[in-house]
Write a protein that holds these residues in place. Structure first.
Motif, PDB file in Angstrom:
ATOM      1  N   GLY A 250       0.782  -1.234   0.000  1.00 25.70           N
ATOM      2  CA  GLY A 250       0.000   0.000   0.000  1.00 25.70           C
ATOM      3  C   GLY A 250       0.808   1.274   0.000  1.00 25.70           C
ATOM      4  O   GLY A 250       0.247   2.372  -0.037  1.00 25.70           O
ATOM      5  N   PHE A 251       2.130   1.163   0.044  1.00 26.00           N
ATOM      6  CA  PHE A 251       2.970   2.359  -0.012  1.00 26.00           C
ATOM      7  C   PHE A 251       3.070   2.817  -1.461  1.00 26.00           C
ATOM      8  O   PHE A 251       3.461   2.049  -2.340  1.00 26.00           O
ATOM      9  N   GLN A 252       2.715   4.078  -1.707  1.00 20.31           N
ATOM     10  CA  GLN A 252       2.753   4.651  -3.042  1.00 20.31           C
ATOM     11  C   GLN A 252       3.603   5.910  -3.031  1.00 20.31           C
ATOM     12  O   GLN A 252       4.010   6.390  -1.970  1.00 20.31           O
ATOM     13  N   ALA A 253       3.848   6.475  -4.224  1.00 17.98           N
ATOM     14  CA  ALA A 253       4.662   7.683  -4.317  1.00 17.98           C
ATOM     15  C   ALA A 253       4.068   8.827  -3.509  1.00 17.98           C
ATOM     16  O   ALA A 253       4.785   9.653  -2.949  1.00 17.98           O
ATOM     17  N   ASP A 254       2.737   8.871  -3.441  1.00 16.71           N
ATOM     18  CA  ASP A 254       2.077   9.936  -2.681  1.00 16.71           C
ATOM     19  C   ASP A 254       1.571   9.448  -1.322  1.00 16.71           C
ATOM     20  O   ASP A 254       0.786  10.117  -0.663  1.00 16.71           O
ATOM     21  N   GLN A 255       2.010   8.276  -0.900  1.00 18.84           N
ATOM     22  CA  GLN A 255       1.559   7.717   0.378  1.00 18.84           C
ATOM     23  C   GLN A 255       2.689   6.901   0.996  1.00 18.84           C
ATOM     24  O   GLN A 255       2.660   5.682   1.017  1.00 18.84           O
ATOM     25  N   GLN A 256       3.694   7.610   1.505  1.00 18.52           N
ATOM     26  CA  GLN A 256       4.818   6.953   2.153  1.00 18.52           C
ATOM     27  C   GLN A 256       4.754   7.070   3.668  1.00 18.52           C
ATOM     28  O   GLN A 256       5.674   6.656   4.361  1.00 18.52           O
TER      29      GLN A 256
ATOM     30  N   ASP B 202     -15.912  -1.459  -1.932  1.00 13.67           N
ATOM     31  CA  ASP B 202     -15.123  -1.380  -3.152  1.00 13.67           C
ATOM     32  C   ASP B 202     -14.894   0.050  -3.601  1.00 13.67           C
ATOM     33  O   ASP B 202     -13.786   0.451  -3.915  1.00 13.67           O
ATOM     34  N   SER B 203     -15.955   0.863  -3.641  1.00 12.34           N
ATOM     35  CA  SER B 203     -15.829   2.217  -4.162  1.00 12.34           C
ATOM     36  C   SER B 203     -14.954   3.069  -3.274  1.00 12.34           C
ATOM     37  O   SER B 203     -14.179   3.891  -3.747  1.00 12.34           O
ATOM     38  N   VAL B 204     -15.057   2.884  -1.948  1.00  7.72           N
ATOM     39  CA  VAL B 204     -14.237   3.668  -1.035  1.00  7.72           C
ATOM     40  C   VAL B 204     -12.779   3.277  -1.154  1.00  7.72           C
ATOM     41  O   VAL B 204     -11.893   4.124  -1.169  1.00  7.72           O
ATOM     42  N   ARG B 205     -12.495   1.999  -1.266  1.00  8.76           N
ATOM     43  CA  ARG B 205     -11.106   1.555  -1.366  1.00  8.76           C
ATOM     44  C   ARG B 205     -10.445   2.147  -2.609  1.00  8.76           C
ATOM     45  O   ARG B 205      -9.321   2.621  -2.566  1.00  8.76           O
ATOM     46  N   THR B 206     -11.155   2.148  -3.723  1.00  8.63           N
ATOM     47  CA  THR B 206     -10.588   2.704  -4.935  1.00  8.63           C
ATOM     48  C   THR B 206     -10.435   4.205  -4.817  1.00  8.63           C
ATOM     49  O   THR B 206      -9.444   4.788  -5.214  1.00  8.63           O
ATOM     50  N   ALA B 207     -11.422   4.879  -4.232  1.00  7.25           N
ATOM     51  CA  ALA B 207     -11.380   6.329  -4.105  1.00  7.25           C
ATOM     52  C   ALA B 207     -10.265   6.786  -3.189  1.00  7.25           C
ATOM     53  O   ALA B 207      -9.760   7.887  -3.321  1.00  7.25           O
ATOM     54  N   HIS B 208      -9.860   5.971  -2.263  1.00  2.09           N
ATOM     55  CA  HIS B 208      -8.805   6.338  -1.315  1.00  2.09           C
ATOM     56  C   HIS B 208      -7.435   5.834  -1.761  1.00  2.09           C
ATOM     57  O   HIS B 208      -6.575   5.526  -0.948  1.00  2.09           O
ATOM     58  N   GLY B 209      -7.221   5.764  -3.049  1.00  9.31           N
ATOM     59  CA  GLY B 209      -5.885   5.437  -3.546  1.00  9.31           C
ATOM     60  C   GLY B 209      -5.585   3.957  -3.596  1.00  9.31           C
ATOM     61  O   GLY B 209      -4.437   3.570  -3.800  1.00  9.31           O
ATOM     62  N   GLN B 210      -6.619   3.113  -3.424  1.00  9.17           N
ATOM     63  CA  GLN B 210      -6.379   1.680  -3.458  1.00  9.17           C
ATOM     64  C   GLN B 210      -6.490   1.106  -4.860  1.00  9.17           C
ATOM     65  O   GLN B 210      -6.272  -0.090  -5.067  1.00  9.17           O
ATOM     66  N   GLY B 211      -6.849   1.954  -5.849  1.00  9.19           N
ATOM     67  CA  GLY B 211      -6.997   1.464  -7.205  1.00  9.19           C
ATOM     68  C   GLY B 211      -5.725   0.856  -7.743  1.00  9.19           C
ATOM     69  O   GLY B 211      -5.748  -0.217  -8.352  1.00  9.19           O
ATOM     70  N   ASP B 212      -4.597   1.535  -7.533  1.00 12.45           N
ATOM     71  CA  ASP B 212      -3.322   1.013  -8.019  1.00 12.45           C
ATOM     72  C   ASP B 212      -2.992  -0.305  -7.351  1.00 12.45           C
ATOM     73  O   ASP B 212      -2.502  -1.237  -7.992  1.00 12.45           O
ATOM     74  N   LEU B 213      -3.255  -0.394  -6.057  1.00 13.73           N
ATOM     75  CA  LEU B 213      -2.988  -1.633  -5.328  1.00 13.73           C
ATOM     76  C   LEU B 213      -3.852  -2.769  -5.850  1.00 13.73           C
ATOM     77  O   LEU B 213      -3.373  -3.885  -6.067  1.00 13.73           O
TER      78      LEU B 213
END
Length: 291
Positions: free
Chosen positions: A111-117, A171-182
């Protein structure tokens, strides 16, 4: 005020080299002095800290993050960073350093992303314990140190993945909170690791805990193709490689090896993608090498 403390233990094995898939380098714990500062500096490995007590500031690319107990910050290789403990309530933290070809994929899956370290967890004691166990593994040493530490690191990153999923909701909340890439990474990893079996999109949806229709729609929105098309092309590409590199295998054996039990269907799909039959492709590659 707690007394200053610093302990660190390095991997006594460290024999896999810089191109290892995953190499845990060292781990430790520190109770810092007030206003203790590191940086600005860069590292050539991943360095992850979890705050146990106190407060401090982590600065990454000009952005300041105020952190307290339960917060984790990840430093990626080559990033210019600095971090400093609070002047009146200095933090105590644990850390682990690691590198390797597989490291980036693992931290992204966690779950670590460029904008979420920076990640905060309500239930962080289990993660803190795993940091400690890596340190203890290296302190004790032994031939199994690298393998044990790698196992603990996988469990540690799984804690962050679990926490982010728990915080995401539906599902929609997970994607909206940056989980789409994951989620996309999880789907690609699932298909890429299961393509040799008669896997279905329904099985993938059940494994990842999502609705099948939602997953298919999401995947096509992000990649431009359906999961079924992606899986088929993946299988054909793997088969094409085997046709070049494994001349002792028959077309039927290669078809079965990539999860397609019907060799006629495999040949039809191969021709559709590459304009020739598997046998013709193999012959053309053989002639190219001999010329």
């Amino acid at each position: 005020m707690q007394q200053e403390m610093y302990v660190v233990a390095s991997n006594p094995v460290h024999a896999q080299g810089e191109h290892a898939r995953l190499n845990v380098l060292f781990a430790g714990e520190s109770q810092t002095k007030p206003s203790h500062r590191l940086g600005p500096k860069v590292y050539d490995f991943y360095l992850m800290h979890i705050v146990l007590e106190g407060e401090g500031v982590f600065q990454l690319e000009g952005k300041r993050h105020s952190l307290a107990a339960g917060d984790t910050f990840l430093i990626e290789p080559k990033q210019l960073i600095s971090y400093e403990s609070d002047s009146s309530n200095p933090w105590r933290y644990r850390w682990v350093a690691f590198s390797g070809e597989h490291a980036a994929e693992l931290v992204a899956a966690a779950g670590f992303q460029a904008d979420q370290q920076v990640i905060g967890m309500a239930k962080w004691k289990r993660a803190a314990l795993l940091f400690r166990r890596i340190y203890q593994t290296f302190k004790v040493g032994g031939a199994d140190a690298q393998l044990s530490a790698t196992g603990h690191l996988h469990l540690l990153l799984a804690e962050y993945m679990k926490a982010l999923h728990a915080a995401g909701g539906d599902d929609s909340v997970r994607t909206a909170h940056g989980q789409g890439d994951l989620l996309l990474q999880q789907m690609i990893h699932y298909l890429s690791s299961q393509y040799t079996h008669p896997v279905s999109i329904e099985q993938m949806a059940e494994s990842l805990g999502y609705n099948r229709a939602y997953l298919s729609r999401f995947f096509k929105q992000r990649t431009g193709v359906s999961p079924v098309t992606f899986l088929l092309k993946l299988r054909i590409d793997k088969a094409r490689h085997m046709l070049r590199e494994r001349p002792e295998l028959t077309v039927e054996q290669i078809s079965a090896s990539v999860g397609l039990q019907d060799a006629l269907y495999f040949s039809k799909q191969f021709r559709k993608l590459y304009g020739q039959s598997p046998t013709a492709y193999r012959d053309s590659m053989r002639n190219l090498r001999q010329s």
